[in-house]
Design a protein around this motif. Structure first.
Motif, PDB file in Angstrom:
ATOM      1  N   LEU A 268       0.838  -1.202   0.000  1.00 32.94           N
ATOM      2  CA  LEU A 268       0.000   0.000   0.000  1.00 32.94           C
ATOM      3  C   LEU A 268       0.870   1.248   0.000  1.00 32.94           C
ATOM      4  CD1 LEU A 268      -2.866   1.221   0.200  1.00 32.94           C
ATOM      5  CD2 LEU A 268      -2.633   1.095   2.704  1.00 32.94           C
ATOM      6  N   ARG A 269       1.937   1.239   0.783  1.00 28.49           N
ATOM      7  CA  ARG A 269       2.860   2.383   0.814  1.00 28.49           C
ATOM      8  C   ARG A 269       3.523   2.584  -0.550  1.00 28.49           C
ATOM      9  NH1 ARG A 269       4.569   4.560   5.705  1.00 28.49           N
ATOM     10  NH2 ARG A 269       3.627   3.626   7.571  1.00 28.49           N
ATOM     11  N   PHE A 270       3.877   1.494  -1.219  1.00 26.43           N
ATOM     12  CA  PHE A 270       4.440   1.604  -2.570  1.00 26.43           C
ATOM     13  C   PHE A 270       3.490   2.392  -3.482  1.00 26.43           C
ATOM     14  CE2 PHE A 270       7.482  -2.325  -2.994  1.00 26.43           C
ATOM     15  CZ  PHE A 270       8.367  -1.723  -2.135  1.00 26.43           C
ATOM     16  N   ARG A 271       2.241   1.985  -3.490  1.00 27.31           N
ATOM     17  CA  ARG A 271       1.281   2.597  -4.417  1.00 27.31           C
ATOM     18  C   ARG A 271       1.102   4.085  -4.129  1.00 27.31           C
ATOM     19  NH1 ARG A 271      -1.239  -2.445  -3.565  1.00 27.31           N
ATOM     20  NH2 ARG A 271      -2.758  -1.621  -2.076  1.00 27.31           N
ATOM     21  N   HIS A 272       0.957   4.425  -2.864  1.00 31.68           N
ATOM     22  CA  HIS A 272       0.757   5.835  -2.522  1.00 31.68           C
ATOM     23  C   HIS A 272       2.032   6.655  -2.784  1.00 31.68           C
ATOM     24  CE1 HIS A 272      -3.261   5.491  -1.071  1.00 31.68           C
ATOM     25  NE2 HIS A 272      -2.953   4.680  -0.063  1.00 31.68           N
ATOM     26  N   THR A 273       3.182   6.060  -2.519  1.00 28.84           N
ATOM     27  CA  THR A 273       4.445   6.782  -2.736  1.00 28.84           C
ATOM     28  C   THR A 273       4.668   7.037  -4.218  1.00 28.84           C
ATOM     29  OG1 THR A 273       5.414   5.804  -0.749  1.00 28.84           O
ATOM     30  CG2 THR A 273       6.939   6.749  -2.356  1.00 28.84           C
ATOM     31  N   MET A 274       4.419   6.047  -5.050  1.00 35.66           N
ATOM     32  CA  MET A 274       4.559   6.235  -6.494  1.00 35.66           C
ATOM     33  C   MET A 274       3.673   7.378  -6.984  1.00 35.66           C
ATOM     34  SD  MET A 274       5.060   2.423  -8.189  1.00 35.66           S
ATOM     35  CE  MET A 274       3.911   1.490  -7.173  1.00 35.66           C
ATOM     36  N   ASP A 275       2.471   7.437  -6.459  1.00 32.95           N
ATOM     37  CA  ASP A 275       1.557   8.500  -6.858  1.00 32.95           C
ATOM     38  C   ASP A 275       2.041   9.874  -6.386  1.00 32.95           C
ATOM     39  OD1 ASP A 275      -1.056   9.373  -7.985  1.00 32.95           O
ATOM     40  OD2 ASP A 275      -1.461   9.915  -5.897  1.00 32.95           O
TER      41      ASP A 275
END
Length: 329
Positions: free
Chosen positions: A262-269
């Motif tokens: 989940l952190r990956f997805r939000h960080t990429m965004d």
């Protein structure tokens, strides 16, 4: 010596190393330490990652001295491909002075001589290759010794036996004209790679960084999650003209904690408008060994193609050689 041929031989290294006559320890130690640098240290990182059922603290030491709490009941694996790495030799002498149980993994040099002189366990591996291309020889004996000693389950041997064919099947894919590693290398060309992994997969990212450094003679940065979200995420802003040259690589494994994903997805965004671009890579394979080596092999090929784009010899490491020459005086 051709780097592509050296990359291709990694599956054969693992097959050969499975047949090595490795020793075993008859008592479970409080701790295992592996002392080494570069490719020798990475072999310990990868072994620790693959042996997810190991319930003994396993610490990789990249230094000259062991920690104060290392004692005679602990195991020290002194690893140096050449056998002449000064940090590994120092760690070996330190472990010997503490009466630790010692296993040496090397192709020769002073370390092999000391192990033979002091009647330590040792595994002699084939010589003549750049250490970073001997991962199979360095990694496999660690796992085999832990299995033989009863520290981890026998399923690791079966996983190792399946690994070479899994990797060989990647050759055609990774060497095609439109391969994923070539595509990634082109994205990294004239840009600054920043590599992100979960904490548990950090050794894979570290291997990527080291291969890009040594093979392509290029800069690369690595950081793990969730720590990245507590500092670095704020820094991907200034200086703007430098941040705009960053290319972020996120490597994800199926067994990563769901909050990490989940952190990956939000960080990429959140960083996508600041950096040049983002590549999100998912591991592949039926076992943790296959998934780890899929990502490692992918990175090895990326570094090879990036070296070619920069017109660099991926085998030669002149600065490291010159540093060693100066230190030897």
């Amino acid at each position: 010596m051709d780097m592509l041929e050296l990359l291709r031989k990694l599956p054969e290294e693992i097959e050969e190393a499975i047949e090595f006559d490795v020793p075993y320890f008859d008592e479970k130690p409080p701790r295992i330490f592996l002392g080494g640098m570069g490719g020798s240290a990475i072999s310990g990182d990868v072994a620790k990652l693959v042996m997810s059922d190991l319930d003994i603290p396993f610490e990789i030491i990249r230094d000259y001295r062991l920690p104060a709490y290392a004692g005679k009941k602990d195991i020290l694996i002194a690893s140096s491909y050449s056998g002449n790495t000064e940090e590994s030799l120092s760690l070996y002498e330190d472990g010997l002075s503490r009466n630790m149980k010692i296993l040496v993994i090397t192709s020769g040099g002073k370390l092999l001589q000391l192990a033979q002189k002091n009647n330590n366990f040792y595994v002699k591996i084939p010589s003549g290759f750049p250490p970073r291309t001997a991962l199979g020889y360095l990694f496999t004996p660690i796992v085999m010794t832990c299995v033989k000693s009863g520290f981890v389950g026998h399923h690791h041997i079966e996983n190792l036996k399946k690994l070479p064919d899994f990797m060989r099947n990647l050759h055609k894919e990774f060497e095609s004209v439109d391969s994923l590693p070539l595509e990634i290398a082109k994205k990294l060309y004239f840009r600054f790679p920043i590599i992100y992994t979960s904490r548990r997969m950090y050794p894979v990212g570290l291997r990527w960084k080291a291969q890009i450094n040594e093979n392509a003679k290029a800069f690369a940065h690595i950081m793990d999650f969730p720590e990245m979200n507590h500092n670095e995420i704020a820094g991907i802003k200034n200086p703007k003209e430098r941040v705009e040259a960053l290319w972020a690589i996120f490597m994800e494994d199926v067994d990563d904690y769901e909050r990490i994903k989940l952190r990956f997805r939000h960080t990429m965004d959140l960083i996508k408008d600041s950096v040049m671009g983002i590549t999100h890579i998912l591991s592949r394979g039926n076992s943790i060994a296959e998934r780890v080596f899929y990502l490692i092999y992918l990175g090895d090929y990326v570094s090879y193609y990036l070296a070619k784009l920069y017109n660099e010899d991926p085998v030669a490491i002149p600065r490291i050689d010159e540093l060693k020459r100066r230190l030897s005086k």
